[in-house]
Design a protein around this motif. Structure first.
Motif, PDB file in Angstrom:
ATOM      1  N   GLY A   1      46.942  28.186  47.968  1.00 41.49           N
ATOM      2  CA  GLY A   1      45.602  27.894  47.991  1.00 41.49           C
ATOM      3  C   GLY A   1      44.852  29.279  47.485  1.00 41.49           C
ATOM      4  N   GLY A   2      45.213  30.386  47.490  1.00 41.25           N
ATOM      5  CA  GLY A   2      44.505  31.736  47.335  1.00 41.25           C
ATOM      6  C   GLY A   2      44.474  32.190  46.003  1.00 41.25           C
ATOM      7  N   ARG A   3      43.934  33.234  46.072  1.00 44.21           N
ATOM      8  CA  ARG A   3      43.942  34.108  44.453  1.00 44.21           C
ATOM      9  C   ARG A   3      45.480  34.401  44.094  1.00 44.21           C
ATOM     10  N   MET A   4      46.180  35.209  44.918  1.00 44.70           N
ATOM     11  CA  MET A   4      47.337  35.392  44.434  1.00 44.70           C
ATOM     12  C   MET A   4      48.472  34.246  44.557  1.00 44.70           C
ATOM     13  N   GLY A   5      48.046  33.419  45.351  1.00 46.08           N
ATOM     14  CA  GLY A   5      48.988  32.146  45.297  1.00 46.08           C
ATOM     15  C   GLY A   5      48.907  31.252  44.183  1.00 46.08           C
TER      16      GLY A   5
ATOM     17  N   LEU B   1      52.932  26.385  49.743  1.00 42.70           N
ATOM     18  CA  LEU B   1      52.454  26.197  51.410  1.00 42.70           C
ATOM     19  C   LEU B   1      51.120  27.290  51.557  1.00 42.70           C
ATOM     20  N   ASP B   2      50.346  26.444  52.576  1.00 47.65           N
ATOM     21  CA  ASP B   2      49.072  27.146  52.850  1.00 47.65           C
ATOM     22  C   ASP B   2      48.918  26.838  54.285  1.00 47.65           C
ATOM     23  N   ARG B   3      47.665  27.160  54.950  1.00 42.58           N
ATOM     24  CA  ARG B   3      47.467  26.839  56.372  1.00 42.58           C
ATOM     25  C   ARG B   3      47.448  25.360  56.128  1.00 42.58           C
ATOM     26  N   PRO B   4      47.617  24.833  57.500  1.00 42.39           N
ATOM     27  CA  PRO B   4      47.450  23.423  57.547  1.00 42.39           C
ATOM     28  C   PRO B   4      46.045  22.940  57.377  1.00 42.39           C
TER      29      PRO B   4
ATOM     30  N   ILE C   1      57.153  40.062  50.048  1.00 43.22           N
ATOM     31  CA  ILE C   1      55.920  40.052  50.854  1.00 43.22           C
ATOM     32  C   ILE C   1      55.085  41.399  50.286  1.00 43.22           C
ATOM     33  N   GLY C   2      53.664  40.618  49.793  1.00 40.67           N
ATOM     34  CA  GLY C   2      52.543  41.088  49.083  1.00 40.67           C
ATOM     35  C   GLY C   2      51.747  41.517  50.113  1.00 40.67           C
ATOM     36  N   THR C   3      51.514  40.762  51.147  1.00 38.88           N
ATOM     37  CA  THR C   3      50.221  40.826  52.085  1.00 38.88           C
ATOM     38  C   THR C   3      50.233  42.297  52.684  1.00 38.88           C
ATOM     39  N   THR C   4      48.804  42.791  52.598  1.00 34.78           N
ATOM     40  CA  THR C   4      48.592  44.039  53.188  1.00 34.78           C
ATOM     41  C   THR C   4      48.140  44.007  54.604  1.00 34.78           C
ATOM     42  N   GLY C   5      47.632  45.078  55.004  1.00 32.82           N
ATOM     43  CA  GLY C   5      46.745  45.180  56.220  1.00 32.82           C
ATOM     44  C   GLY C   5      47.561  45.079  57.323  1.00 32.82           C
TER      45      GLY C   5
ATOM     46  N   LYS D   1      59.033  44.206  50.288  1.00 31.18           N
ATOM     47  CA  LYS D   1      57.396  44.493  50.770  1.00 31.18           C
ATOM     48  C   LYS D   1      57.062  45.498  49.902  1.00 31.18           C
ATOM     49  N   SER D   2      55.783  45.578  49.358  1.00 38.33           N
ATOM     50  CA  SER D   2      55.035  46.613  48.796  1.00 38.33           C
ATOM     51  C   SER D   2      53.624  46.359  48.927  1.00 38.33           C
ATOM     52  N   GLY D   3      52.741  47.194  49.030  1.00 37.26           N
ATOM     53  CA  GLY D   3      51.621  47.163  49.019  1.00 37.26           C
ATOM     54  C   GLY D   3      51.016  47.058  47.633  1.00 37.26           C
ATOM     55  N   ASN D   4      52.016  46.996  46.623  1.00 36.98           N
ATOM     56  CA  ASN D   4      51.540  46.790  45.110  1.00 36.98           C
ATOM     57  C   ASN D   4      52.686  46.623  44.322  1.00 36.98           C
ATOM     58  N   PHE D   5      52.829  45.256  43.707  1.00 37.24           N
ATOM     59  CA  PHE D   5      53.878  44.875  43.010  1.00 37.24           C
ATOM     60  C   PHE D   5      53.987  45.467  41.423  1.00 37.24           C
ATOM     61  N   SER D   6      52.909  45.975  41.002  1.00 39.23           N
ATOM     62  CA  SER D   6      52.786  46.308  39.661  1.00 39.23           C
ATOM     63  C   SER D   6      53.630  47.476  39.354  1.00 39.23           C
TER      64      SER D   6
ATOM     65  N   ARG E   1      35.767  40.149  48.456  1.00 42.92           N
ATOM     66  CA  ARG E   1      36.590  39.057  49.236  1.00 42.92           C
ATOM     67  C   ARG E   1      37.604  39.883  50.277  1.00 42.92           C
ATOM     68  N   LYS E   2      37.678  41.059  49.759  1.00 45.61           N
ATOM     69  CA  LYS E   2      39.207  41.805  50.249  1.00 45.61           C
ATOM     70  C   LYS E   2      38.853  41.924  51.699  1.00 45.61           C
ATOM     71  N   VAL E   3      39.681  41.721  52.786  1.00 49.33           N
ATOM     72  CA  VAL E   3      39.360  41.714  54.062  1.00 49.33           C
ATOM     73  C   VAL E   3      39.973  42.929  54.866  1.00 49.33           C
TER      74      VAL E   3
HETATM   75  N1  LIG Z   1      51.082  43.884  46.988  1.00 46.05           N
HETATM   76  C1  LIG Z   1      50.500  43.251  46.065  1.00 46.05           C
HETATM   77  O1  LIG Z   1      50.739  43.800  44.942  1.00 46.05           O
HETATM   78  C2  LIG Z   1      49.043  42.523  46.223  1.00 46.05           C
HETATM   79  C3  LIG Z   1      48.690  42.264  47.429  1.00 46.05           C
HETATM   80  N2  LIG Z   1      47.720  41.356  47.646  1.00 46.05           N
HETATM   81  C4  LIG Z   1      47.422  41.015  49.223  1.00 46.05           C
HETATM   82  O2  LIG Z   1      47.917  39.886  49.296  1.00 46.05           O
HETATM   83  C5  LIG Z   1      46.980  38.958  50.277  1.00 46.05           C
HETATM   84  C6  LIG Z   1      46.320  37.575  49.890  1.00 46.05           C
HETATM   85  O3  LIG Z   1      45.588  38.133  48.806  1.00 46.05           O
HETATM   86  P1  LIG Z   1      44.582  36.994  48.185  1.00 46.05           P
HETATM   87  O4  LIG Z   1      45.451  36.114  47.431  1.00 46.05           O
HETATM   88  O5  LIG Z   1      43.543  37.804  47.198  1.00 46.05           O
HETATM   89  O6  LIG Z   1      43.850  36.369  49.346  1.00 46.05           O
HETATM   90  P2  LIG Z   1      43.262  34.787  49.465  1.00 46.05           P
HETATM   91  O7  LIG Z   1      42.710  34.910  50.823  1.00 46.05           O
HETATM   92  O8  LIG Z   1      42.878  34.253  48.355  1.00 46.05           O
HETATM   93  O9  LIG Z   1      44.737  33.939  49.716  1.00 46.05           O
HETATM   94  C7  LIG Z   1      45.527  34.049  51.064  1.00 46.05           C
HETATM   95  C8  LIG Z   1      45.895  32.919  51.137  1.00 46.05           C
HETATM   96  O10 LIG Z   1      46.734  32.733  52.295  1.00 46.05           O
HETATM   97  C9  LIG Z   1      46.635  31.745  52.906  1.00 46.05           C
HETATM   98  N3  LIG Z   1      47.157  31.601  54.568  1.00 46.05           N
HETATM   99  C10 LIG Z   1      46.523  32.289  55.453  1.00 46.05           C
HETATM  100  N4  LIG Z   1      47.328  31.955  56.727  1.00 46.05           N
HETATM  101  C11 LIG Z   1      48.466  31.227  56.274  1.00 46.05           C
HETATM  102  C12 LIG Z   1      49.760  30.607  56.835  1.00 46.05           C
HETATM  103  N5  LIG Z   1      49.642  30.772  58.062  1.00 46.05           N
HETATM  104  N6  LIG Z   1      50.436  30.240  56.188  1.00 46.05           N
HETATM  105  C13 LIG Z   1      50.160  29.870  54.822  1.00 46.05           C
HETATM  106  N7  LIG Z   1      49.208  30.273  53.876  1.00 46.05           N
HETATM  107  C14 LIG Z   1      48.204  30.925  54.663  1.00 46.05           C
HETATM  108  C15 LIG Z   1      44.973  31.405  53.032  1.00 46.05           C
HETATM  109  O11 LIG Z   1      44.574  29.933  53.415  1.00 46.05           O
HETATM  110  P3  LIG Z   1      43.019  30.158  53.842  1.00 46.05           P
HETATM  111  O12 LIG Z   1      42.181  30.505  52.718  1.00 46.05           O
HETATM  112  O13 LIG Z   1      42.826  28.675  54.307  1.00 46.05           O
HETATM  113  O14 LIG Z   1      42.633  30.875  54.925  1.00 46.05           O
HETATM  114  C16 LIG Z   1      44.776  31.711  51.522  1.00 46.05           C
HETATM  115  O15 LIG Z   1      44.880  30.527  50.667  1.00 46.05           O
HETATM  116  C17 LIG Z   1      46.346  40.113  50.810  1.00 46.05           C
HETATM  117  O16 LIG Z   1      46.884  40.682  52.166  1.00 46.05           O
HETATM  118  C18 LIG Z   1      46.246  41.092  49.712  1.00 46.05           C
HETATM  119  O17 LIG Z   1      45.609  42.581  50.281  1.00 46.05           O
HETATM  120  C19 LIG Z   1      46.856  40.929  46.709  1.00 46.05           C
HETATM  121  C20 LIG Z   1      47.232  41.378  45.446  1.00 46.05           C
HETATM  122  C21 LIG Z   1      48.295  42.270  45.039  1.00 46.05           C
END
Ligand SMILES: NC(=O)C1=CN([C@@H]2O[C@H](COP(=O)(O)OP(=O)(O)OC[C@H]3O[C@@H](n4cnc5c(N)ncnc54)[C@H](OP(=O)(O)O)[C@@H]3O)[C@@H](O)[C@H]2O)C=CC1
Ligand SMILES: O=C(O)C1=N[C@H](C(=O)O)C[C@H](O)C1
Length: 268
Positions: A12-16, A35-38, A99-103, A124-129, A160-162
């Motif tokens: 449901g997210g930007r990268m999703g 998949l997203d959060r319930p 895994i692209g998740t950061t933080g 896993k990478s902080g940036n996949f480009s 929106r970045k956290v």
């Molecule tokens: N490595 C790379 O190249 C890149 C990394 N990123 C990183 O990717 C991450 C996501 O970025 P972005 O898409 O912008 O953020 P978003 O907030 O748009 O998307 C994150 C999504 O993950 C969902 N989510 C949260 N918890 C779970 C869970 N337990 N199971 C499944 N889904 C879940 C969120 O749901 P909900 O909104 O309901 O909380 C949301 O839909 C960030 O850490 C960002 O820094 C981003 C771009 C490139």
């Protein structure tokens, strides 16, 4: 080869959404589940329609076990807590986990590394480009060659970045530290405020900007006597990350369990 069955986490997210489009457009890959959060507001929406393409007949689900059953790979751009939990399941099910998740905290990174040791093939990478991973090589070389220059890393992202500094800024910081043969954790200055005194010798500084819809800008500055070198990357569209993530998933097929980086995928 049979199609690689991919679960897109954070659908449901930007990268999703960007990953759904990239997987759907790549021959040899199939969207196995989204998949997203319930509690997500995107739940039950069609993954294709929600991502701005034609319907795929795959509803976004909050059921992790149903999503992973029969899957080959997970593209995961979510949150640190979610990525750690998915890495544990990926190890048990012997899956590819991109895994692209950061933080992530050091403890969360250690949990992900442990999952890679016990069965998951994790990239896993902080940036996949491609561009940022090449930039990291240039930074490593510049930091080594200009051993006395001060290194500062500036990044700007959308409002929106956290997390901060960005995963990319830290990746570039690691490259600079590697070039200098120092440990980033011992030399990084992540915040400056108030009467800080002069710059610490040999430190690597970070500065964070947030605003608007900036996809991701990074500049590594090497400041020396009477000159500065600036090495920059500007992301114009999230597709560069999704294309890298798809490349990583395909590269990981048949690899032994372990923790890999995008530099491994690109052979840099
Ligand atoms: N490595 C790379 O190249 C890149 C990394 N990123 C990183 O990717 C991450 C996501 O970025 P972005 O898409 O912008 O953020 P978003 O907030 O748009 O998307 C994150 C999504 O993950 C969902 N989510 C949260 N918890 C779970 C869970 N337990 N199971 C499944 N889904 C879940 C969120 O749901 P909900 O909104 O309901 O909380 C949301 O839909 C960030 O850490 C960002 O820094 C981003 C771009 C490139
Ligand atoms: O959250 C983002 O948007 C991005 N996150 C990654 C990071 O933290 O570096 C990669 C990219 O810059 C976009």
């Amino acid at each position: 080869m049979a199609e690689l069955k991919v679960v897109v986490a954070g659908a449901g997210g930007r990268m999703g959404a960007t990953n759904i489009k990239a997987v759907a457009a790549t021959p040899g890959l199939a969207i196995h589940a989204a998949l997203d959060r319930p509690e997500s507001s995107a739940l039950d929406a069609d993954a294709g329609s929600h991502s701005g393409i034609a319907p795929l007949g795959v509803p976004i689900t909050g059921d992790v076990e149903a999503a992973l059953a029969g899957a080959d790979a997970i593209l995961d751009f979510t949150t640190p807590t979610s990525s750690v939990a998915l890495a544990r399941r990926a190890a048990e099910l012997r899956l590819i986990h991109v895994i692209g998740t950061t933080g992530c905290t050091p403890e969360e990174d250690a949990e992900i590394a442990a999952a890679a040791e016990s069965g998951a093939v994790i990239v896993k990478s902080g940036n996949f480009s491609l561009g940022v991973n090449l930039l990291a090589e240039l930074v490593r070389k510049a930091a080594a060659a200009l051993a006395d220059y001060d290194i500062e890393i500036l990044e700007m992202h959308h409002a929106r970045k956290v997390d901060a500094p960005s995963g990319t800024a830290l990746l570039l910081g690691e490259a600079a530290a590697d070039g200098r043969k120092i440990a980033l954790a011992e030399k990084s200055v992540r915040v400056r405020d108030g009467h800080t005194g002069p710059r610490g010798e040999g430190t690597i500084g970070f500065a964070t900007l947030r605003g608007g819809t900036v996809v991701g800008d990074h500049t590594v500055i090497l400041a020396g006597p009477a000159e500065r070198i600036e090495l920059s990357h500007r992301a114009e569209d999230r597709t560069i990350f999704a294309h890298g993530a798809v490349k990583a998933a395909l590269w990981a097929v048949g690899k032994p369990a372990g923790l890999y980086s995008m530099a491994d995928v690109l052979g840099l």
